[in-house]
Motif scaffolding. Structure first.
Motif, short mmCIF file in Angstrom:
data_model
loop_
_atom_site.label_atom_id
_atom_site.label_comp_id
_atom_site.label_asym_id
_atom_site.label_seq_id
_atom_site.Cartn_x
_atom_site.Cartn_y
_atom_site.Cartn_z
N UNK A 1 20.45 -1.06 5.34
CA UNK A 1 21.03 -2.38 5.08
C UNK A 1 19.99 -3.45 4.76
N UNK A 2 18.77 -3.26 5.20
CA UNK A 2 17.73 -4.27 5.01
C UNK A 2 16.45 -3.60 4.51
N UNK A 3 15.59 -4.40 3.91
CA UNK A 3 14.24 -3.94 3.54
C UNK A 3 13.33 -5.15 3.59
N UNK A 4 12.43 -5.14 4.57
CA UNK A 4 11.53 -6.28 4.78
C UNK A 4 10.51 -6.39 3.66
N UNK B 1 3.81 -7.79 4.47
CA UNK B 1 3.14 -8.88 5.18
C UNK B 1 1.78 -9.11 4.54
N UNK B 2 1.70 -10.14 3.71
CA UNK B 2 0.46 -10.40 2.97
C UNK B 2 -0.52 -11.21 3.80
N UNK B 3 -1.72 -10.65 3.99
CA UNK B 3 -2.84 -11.42 4.54
C UNK B 3 -2.69 -11.90 5.95
N UNK B 4 -1.86 -11.28 6.78
CA UNK B 4 -1.70 -11.70 8.15
C UNK B 4 -2.68 -10.93 9.03
N UNK B 5 -3.62 -11.64 9.63
CA UNK B 5 -4.59 -11.00 10.52
C UNK B 5 -3.96 -10.73 11.88
N UNK B 6 -3.24 -11.71 12.40
CA UNK B 6 -2.58 -11.57 13.69
C UNK B 6 -1.10 -11.26 13.48
N UNK B 7 -0.58 -10.37 14.30
CA UNK B 7 0.79 -9.94 14.13
C UNK B 7 1.75 -10.64 15.07
N UNK B 8 1.27 -11.33 16.09
CA UNK B 8 2.16 -11.93 17.05
C UNK B 8 1.58 -13.25 17.53
N UNK B 9 2.45 -14.24 17.67
CA UNK B 9 2.00 -15.55 18.14
C UNK B 9 1.91 -15.55 19.66
N UNK C 1 8.62 -4.87 12.73
CA UNK C 1 9.68 -5.86 12.61
C UNK C 1 9.78 -6.72 13.87
N UNK C 2 9.64 -6.09 15.04
CA UNK C 2 9.73 -6.84 16.30
C UNK C 2 8.55 -7.77 16.48
N UNK C 3 7.35 -7.29 16.16
CA UNK C 3 6.17 -8.14 16.29
C UNK C 3 6.21 -9.33 15.34
N UNK D 1 14.81 -5.29 21.65
CA UNK D 1 14.51 -4.89 20.27
C UNK D 1 15.81 -4.85 19.45
N UNK D 2 16.85 -4.23 20.00
CA UNK D 2 18.13 -4.16 19.29
C UNK D 2 18.69 -5.55 19.03
N UNK D 3 18.60 -6.41 20.02
CA UNK D 3 19.14 -7.77 19.87
C UNK D 3 18.34 -8.58 18.86
N UNK D 4 17.03 -8.46 18.91
CA UNK D 4 16.17 -9.26 18.02
C UNK D 4 16.26 -8.80 16.57
N UNK D 5 16.35 -7.50 16.35
CA UNK D 5 16.29 -6.97 14.99
C UNK D 5 17.65 -6.85 14.33
N UNK D 6 18.67 -6.54 15.09
CA UNK D 6 20.01 -6.43 14.50
C UNK D 6 20.05 -5.40 13.38
N UNK D 7 20.46 -5.86 12.20
CA UNK D 7 20.60 -4.95 11.06
C UNK D 7 19.24 -4.54 10.48
N UNK D 8 18.15 -5.20 10.89
CA UNK D 8 16.82 -4.79 10.43
C UNK D 8 16.41 -3.44 11.03
N UNK D 9 17.17 -2.96 12.01
CA UNK D 9 16.93 -1.62 12.53
C UNK D 9 17.25 -0.56 11.49
N UNK D 10 18.06 -0.91 10.52
CA UNK D 10 18.53 0.05 9.53
C UNK D 10 17.80 -0.17 8.21
N UNK D 11 16.53 0.24 8.19
CA UNK D 11 15.68 0.08 7.02
C UNK D 11 15.11 1.42 6.58
N UNK D 12 14.91 1.62 5.29
CA UNK D 12 14.18 2.80 4.84
C UNK D 12 12.69 2.61 5.12
#
Length: 484
Positions: free
Chosen positions: A206-209, A212-220, A269-271, A331-342
């Motif tokens: 359902x989704x395709x992210x 991530x261009x040029x991100x050194x840090x993955x989490x705030x 996706x979660x990070x 993880x399920x709550x945060x990502x929702x339909x983003x869990x269903x990605x190729x």
């Protein structure tokens, strides 16, 4: 006169037979002319179509076997440009029909070609970027619900809304043949996406992210997660997934590599969405493994509890079973339909089916995409690009014992189905992957390098890498017209 109506009927039948024969003859001549234009030196076409009635001309166009043939006739014949190449079902439907402006009318024609009894042997069909809306989706749903033998259908980047999704959901509820359905890039709301997931027996993407261009840090947060930390986590997760002591919910997966790449996808996706402290990175990794094991949201409570307990155990006390279950719910709550990605692995399997593969080349391609998944620099590339680059490089080691399957025109096939730009995406990614492969060779400190030294994976990590070509070399190589 008593015999007059019968004579008129006989005359009408004769006229219809003559018209059908004339149509077939014209269609044969059209096809012959097209074949000559493709194989011989250019010559003036012998057909004179300008004087034909528009209805007869349309019938002749409809008799041509493929959409491509019909478009060629319209390109060389001014009179044929008023006809519509999408009206009739193609006699020989092709696997790759993306980006040709089919619309709902063309989708209806394709749906008719997929109907039982028409002899279509298609197992994969891509109809992406065609402007197909709900009307076309409903026609395709009829085909899926009436015995279609398709295994993979891509409807990505169209204009399908909830009405079309509901029609597809009804068809998927009774369809046991379809294995994958691409629906990202459409006009679906949560209602339409939920309907598809609830009804489908297959994987629905359902989704395709975006990359991530040029991100050194993955989490705030106070203690950010760096690319190096992510690399260590992913290599450890690969070891966890390949443990011989894993419970059936993980070890019994029909395709362990698919489970691993789903886990990688969930972590990234979660990070990107939640602030995760570095001390909770391992917890997040095992929780994403648990989330990945729950296929299409259908959870087996007993298997889930057993897997959660085992995942907590492999962390050596860093987290408890309940913490793993709680984080998996987050993880399920945060990502929702983003869990269903190729994933890159999803695309790799598709591309290798089209370009040809052997057991050895498949293992090498898997090694390359797993190295790329661990390397943070490859977050800048789309999964389609990574998969296509691995498919190219896996064919470069024939002299080192990696056999390949000869498929005429495999380069053109790959570029067409991957839909990636050669100069700006695929060539730079392939060059970067070749450099990474050379740098990783012999580094047994990483589990991934040890894993691919196993005999059952054909010891591809022991193969000496080729000298890495630059991006321009890949552009030249993949632009060659000859079959490789």
């Amino acid at each position: 006169l008593p015999g007059k109506p019968q004579q008129q009927q006989q005359q009408q039948q004769q006229q219809q037979q003559q018209q059908q024969q004339q149509k077939r003859q014209l269609a044969c001549r059209l096809a012959g002319s097209l074949a000559a234009r493709r194989t011989l030196a250019p010559r003036r076409p012998e057909l004179q179509l300008c004087g034909l009635p528009s209805e007869l001309l349309q019938d002749c166009i409809d008799l041509l076997p493929t959409f491509a043939d019909r478009c060629r006739v319209r390109a060389v014949c001014r009179a044929a440009r008023l006809s519509d190449w999408r009206l009739a079902p193609p006699l020989r439907p092709e696997e790759e029909l993306s980006g040709i402006a089919l619309g709902d009318l063309g989708a209806k024609a394709v749906a008719k070609a997929l109907a039982p009894g028409r002899g279509s042997a298609l197992r994969e069909l891509c109809l992406g970027s065609n402007g197909i809306a709900d009307t076309g989706a409903k026609e395709l749903a009829k085909a899926l619900g009436s015995g279609s033998t398709l295994r993979r259908l891509s409807l990505r980047h169209n204009d399908i809304g909830d009405e079309g999704a509901k029609a597809l959901a009804v068809a998927l509820a009774s369809n046991s043949e379809l294995e994958e359905l691409d629906m990202w890039g459409n006009k679906l709301t949560d209602m339409g996406k939920t309907a598809l997931l609830a009804a489908a027996r297959c994987k629905v993407f359902l989704e395709l992210d975006d990359p991530l261009y040029g991100q050194t840090n993955l989490s705030a947060g106070q203690a950010v997660v760096t690319g190096m930390m992510r690399a260590v986590l992913f290599d450890w997760l690969s070891e966890v997934h390949n443990s011989g002591s894993a419970p059936a919910a993980l070890n019994g997966e029909s395709d362990p590599q698919e489970m691993l790449f789903r886990t990688f996808s969930h972590v990234d996706a979660y990070l990107s969405k939640q602030a995760v402290h570095r001390s909770e990175l391992q917890l997040t990794g095992v929780a994403c493994t648990l989330a990945a094991a729950i296929v299409q949201g259908k959870e087996d409570a007993e298997d889930s509890a057993e897997l959660a307990s085992w995942l907590a155990f492999v962390t050596d006390g860093a987290c408890t079973e309940q913490e793993v279950r709680n984080r998996a719910r987050d993880v399920h709550k945060a990502l929702g339909f983003r869990l269903h990605q190729p994933t890159a692995y999803t695309f790799l399997r598709r591309y290798l089916r089209k370009t040809g593969w052997t057991e050895e080349s498949f293992s090498l391609a898997n090694y390359l995409i797993e190295l790329s998944a661990i390397d943070p620099d490859f977050r800048a590339y789309r999964p389609q690009t990574i998969a296509a680059a691995a498919a190219v490089l896996s064919r470069q080691y024939l002299s080192q014992g990696i056999s390949v399957q000869h498929v005429p025109g495999w380069k053109a096939r790959l570029l067409r189905c991957a839909r990636v730009d050669l100069k700006s995406e695929l060539a730079p990614c392939a060059a970067a992957m070749a450099r990474m492969h050379a740098l990783e060779h012999g580094h047994r400190s990483k589990f991934v390098n040890v894993k691919y030294e196993w005999a059952r994976l054909h010891m591809v990590a022991k193969i000496a890498p080729n000298s890495p070509p630059d991006a321009e070399s890949f552009v030249t190589y993949l632009s060659e017209d000859r079959a490789a």
